[in-house]
Write an enzyme that holds these catalytic residues in place. Structure first.
Site, PDB file in Angstrom:
ATOM      1  N   CYS A   1     -10.794   0.385   7.475  1.00 41.13           N
ATOM      2  CA  CYS A   1     -10.031   1.786   7.854  1.00 41.13           C
ATOM      3  C   CYS A   1     -10.905   2.844   6.762  1.00 41.13           C
ATOM      4  O   CYS A   1     -10.868   3.888   7.345  1.00 41.13           O
ATOM      5  CB  CYS A   1      -8.794   1.472   7.237  1.00 41.13           C
ATOM      6  SG  CYS A   1      -8.069   0.946   5.804  1.00 41.13           S
TER       7      CYS A   1
ATOM      8  N   GLU B   1       0.749  -1.347  -0.091  1.00 41.53           N
ATOM      9  CA  GLU B   1       0.065   0.031   0.121  1.00 41.53           C
ATOM     10  C   GLU B   1       1.005   1.330  -0.012  1.00 41.53           C
ATOM     11  O   GLU B   1       0.745   2.210   0.839  1.00 41.53           O
ATOM     12  CB  GLU B   1      -0.855  -0.064   1.262  1.00 41.53           C
ATOM     13  CG  GLU B   1      -1.899  -1.364   1.335  1.00 41.53           C
ATOM     14  CD  GLU B   1      -2.725  -1.345   2.338  1.00 41.53           C
ATOM     15  OE1 GLU B   1      -2.617  -0.765   3.429  1.00 41.53           O
ATOM     16  OE2 GLU B   1      -3.984  -1.743   2.304  1.00 41.53           O
TER      17      GLU B   1
HETATM   18 ZN   LIG Z   1      -8.237   2.515   4.143  1.00 34.42          ZN
END
Ligand SMILES: [Zn+2]
Length: 798
Positions: free
Chosen positions: A401, A310
């Site tokens: 998230c 990420e």
């Molecule tokens: Zn996220």
């Protein structure tokens, strides 16, 4: 390492009210900004009535809230990820902002009850983390790299401050302070050494410090920042660049690693520079900023090119279809950009903030408020499962998230509109509504009326309580004067049209810029007006040549909005559209479309495979572009932000085949894979080719499974070619033990008469020839190896 038992921290708060941030500009808090306009008001309302209740429901349904009850004695195990407490805190933060914007007795009562449940889970020494309390009570603080205890604490602190600001209630703030005191007693020089694997507590502590006036919390944030990238005194080895733990933060110059962690860190560094006078962070912040906006930011403002980790990619590594650009990274980028704007009082930072908010961030949530993107690619083929296992917007993710970050970010946006210095008020974002500010010691109200972002006319009414001299600083967006981003990464390829105009009390006023702002200094009287007219033509954007995927391509922008072409408006096609440089661009207000947007149309071309001539051809096509944030509301389909300027740039449209025109189905397909991989005509390079889509029957092992083609009309076929998937060394898929081919006759499946053997070899096509049959469907049956699953990269038919 043994558990650290800390002394119970005192709960004495400093007597002074909310302290100043130390920034050059002080933000006008969200509690003083009342948005009322056609663009943001509906979104704030959707967040209040849909997203926040939906997120709380999801937190209930997934055990996130029950975890707190169990940690305080209710029966049951910890459920879900070890960082799930943070999701609850984020929704509470969002709900608190929302309460400040729109009083809601029911929501406030729900929050009161929820805060009680959280407080009950706090241990006598102040510690609060449901995973460790329930699962590994003796192991707290033993794995800071992975286990997110400090990250969760940071989100608690942010939620607690927001809750206190919004409701005046100290209930959650007291919980937060007790936990902060416990962490303060646990970590630091001479105590336990360490720093979080996932930054966030630094922002939370800084916020807690500013809000309570308790500087100790800021010092603790400084400790965590200063420990990063330094080995001495730490119990664990450095985490490396993935977690920005490769160099002391003051020496960092290049944005690396996980983009959300990075953004939160940079935001906290700005807080520390402002509040604690950490001047040695300034060169780092400026260099990191330049690195990101010059070579690592998507035109949407999206951050983090790589799915793997990420993470930020290398300079100019900005692929479109595989762009990760996580919604949380957009939020982290916005938090950082806002702080840079406060630090430097320069409009270039608010330019980036605006770009992120209207594009990279806003794409992350559906118009309905209950569907989300985790990654935000800038191109899509309509069937790749880019969104954590689906090509569509998803209601929720196991790792949630992003949705909860949306829930808290949307209602915080009013807090980014204004800021003040000693004798000036800065207007950083344009949105309708009223704000109460204090400038030069005088309370004043500012009213904005505008149809932004669809129209560039902004009318402000300035009403100080008494006549007063101060400066109104109007941000003059970079997109008005040929500076879409504060770097050369993107530039306009066309000529500017129209001239901005400024009128103060109806008299034309010359525009001169000071750090990107138009300063208007005068003695203001109640009811004085400013009118800013920003021309909003459609602009063609091109990228630095070093961004390979964008070469020969153009993006469209109008005002702060980045556009895309989507199949839904373009005969199902987006990847094969060609927009010649001389095609005129027209603006089409469309109230009926996607919640009301301004669309862009242009005469363009569509490249296609012409069966008559067996060649690639183009034909005229009326192109429609929509705001990027609004894509994927009409089912999965093709999408592109960067449009080819010439036919030579588009990927070659593939010649349709018997297989590619068939409907593919399977006895089972793993959620991250797609049965569309069978006939997407992507040529595998080897059996473990991760660059193309695949079908697998994972996690089924040892069973008999099938895939099937249904032909649109009967076809005569005599051979098939299969490319088996094999992930030896990484996973548990191997070619099957055996397989066979069936054809459909009168609705019955019958085996073909094979004239060559069925092979199941890796890294090559496995061809089976058979006596020709005319049929409307083929089925491939495979007996999987007992211990293994299997998959197919491509299945051709002759
Ligand atoms: Zn996220």
């Amino acid at each position: 390492m043994s558990m650290v038992i800390a002394a119970v921290g005192s709960l004495v708060m400093a007597a002074q009210p909310a302290g100043a941030s130390g920034y050059r500009l002080e933000p006008v808090p969200f509690t003083s900004v009342h948005v009322a306009d056609g663009f943001w008001s509906p979104r704030l309302e959707t967040n209040r009535v849909v997203t926040i209740p939906f997120a709380f429901e999801q937190c209930e349904a997934t055990g996130r809230l029950a975890n707190f009850d169990r940690a305080s004695g209710a029966p049951g195990e910890h459920e879900g990820f070890f960082f799930n407490d943070s999701d609850v805190y984020k929704v509470i933060e969002g709900a608190s902002y929302s309460l400040a914007i729109h009083p809601d007795a029911e929501l406030e009562a729900y929050l009161d009850a929820l805060v009680e449940r959280i407080a009950a889970a706090q241990l006598p020494d102040g510690y609060l983390n449901t995973y460790y309390t329930l699962k590994e009570p003796g192991k707290r603080w033993t794995n800071l790299r992975v286990m997110h205890e400090l990250y969760c604490a940071g989100h608690l602190f942010e939620a607690a401050v927001a809750h206190h600001q919004a409701t005046g209630k100290r209930t959650l703030l007291d919980v937060a302070a007790r936990f902060a005191d416990h962490i303060d007693a646990t970590f630091g020089p001479g105590k336990l050494g360490g720093t979080p694997g996932h930054q966030e507590i630094e922002i939370g502590l800084m916020r807690l410090a500013r809000h309570t006036g308790e500087k100790r919390y800021a010092e603790l944030a400084r400790y965590f920042l200063e420990s990063r990238g330094r080995g001495e005194g730490r119990a664990e080895p450095l985490y490396g660049p993935y977690a920005q733990d490769h160099q002391p933060v003051a020496r960092q110059r290049e944005a690396v690693g996980h983009a959300v962690r990075a953004g939160y860190q940079y935001a906290a560094m700005a807080d520390a520079a402002a509040y604690l006078g950490m001047d040695d962070y300034l060169p780092a912040l400026d260099a990191l900023w330049t690195d990101v906006v010059s070579s690592k930011m998507y035109v949407t403002g999206g951050l983090g090119a790589r799915r793997s980790g990420e993470a930020f990619g290398d300079a100019f590594e900005l692929p479109n279809d595989s762009a990760y650009a996580e919604t949380c990274a957009a939020i982290a980028g916005a938090l950082w950009a806002h702080r840079m704007a406060l630090l430097h009082a320069d409009a270039r930072y608010a330019d980036v903030l605006e770009r992120i908010i209207y594009n990279a961030f806003l794409a992350g949530v559906s118009l309905s408020g209950d569907r989300f993107f985790y990654p935000n690619p800038l191109a899509c083929d309509g069937h790749t499962n880019f969104n954590q296992g689906t090509p569509d917007r998803a209601p929720w993710f196991a790792c949630a998230c992003c949705p909860v970050n949306v829930a808290r970010f949307i209602p915080s946006i009013p807090g980014y509109v204004y800021a003040t210095s000693k004798d000036a008020v800065f207007v950083n974002l344009y949105m309708g509504g009223t704000a109460e500010v204090r400038v030069g010691g005088t309370p004043a109200s500012i009213t904005q009326q505008t149809d932004y972002p669809w129209d560039g006319v902004i009318r402000l009414t300035i009403s100080p309580e008494r006549e007063s001299e101060f400066t109104v600083m109007l941000r003059f967006p970079g997109w008005v004067y040929d500076r879409p981003v504060p770097s050369d990464l993107y530039r306009y390829a066309d000529e500017r049209e129209g001239v901005p105009e400024l009128r103060v009390n109806n008299s034309t006023t010359p525009i001169s810029l000071d750090r990107g702002y138009v300063p208007i200094r005068r003695v203001w009287r109640s009811g004085d007006t400013i009118e800013l007219r920003l021309p909003m033509p459609v602009r063609r954007v091109v990228a630095d040549e070093r961004v390979g995927p964008n070469r020969g391509r153009v993006a469209l922008e109008r005002g702060p909005i980045v556009y895309c072409v989507e199949g839904a408006d373009n005969e199902g096609r987006a990847l094969h559209l060609v927009l010649p440089d001389d095609a005129p661009l027209s603006v089409r207000p469309r109230r009926d479309l996607l919640g009301g947007v301004v669309a862009i149309t242009a005469p363009a071309l569509l490249a296609y495979y012409d069966e008559a001539t067996d060649a690639i051809a183009t034909r005229e096509h009326a192109l429609t572009a929509i705001p990027y944030y609004a894509w994927n509301h009409r089912g999965p389909n093709e999408m592109a932000v960067w449009i080819a300027r010439e036919a030579g740039v588009v990927p070659k449209p593939l010649k349709p085949t018997i297989a590619s025109t068939a409907r593919a189905s399977a006895s089972h397909t793993w959620s991250s894979d797609t049965v569309r991989a069978l006939n997407d005509q992507a040529e595998p390079k080897h059996s473990n080719d991760g660059a193309i889509q695949r079908h697998t029957w994972w996690p089924r092992r040892g069973s008999t499974e099938w895939v099937q083609y249904d032909f649109p009309r009967a076809a005569t076929v005599c051979a098939v070619e299969v490319y088996w998937f094999d992930d030896t060394g990484m996973g548990h898929c191997r070619p099957p033990r055996s397989w066979r081919l069936l054809y459909r006759e009168n609705g019955q499946w019958k085996p073909v008469e094979a004239t060559t053997p069925y092979t199941a070899q890796t890294d090559r096509w496995n061809t089976v020839e058979f006596r020709a049959v005319t049929t409307d469907g083929l089925r491939l049956e495979a007996d999987l190896q007992p211990e293994f699953s299997a998959g197919i990269l491509e299945w051709r038919v002759r």
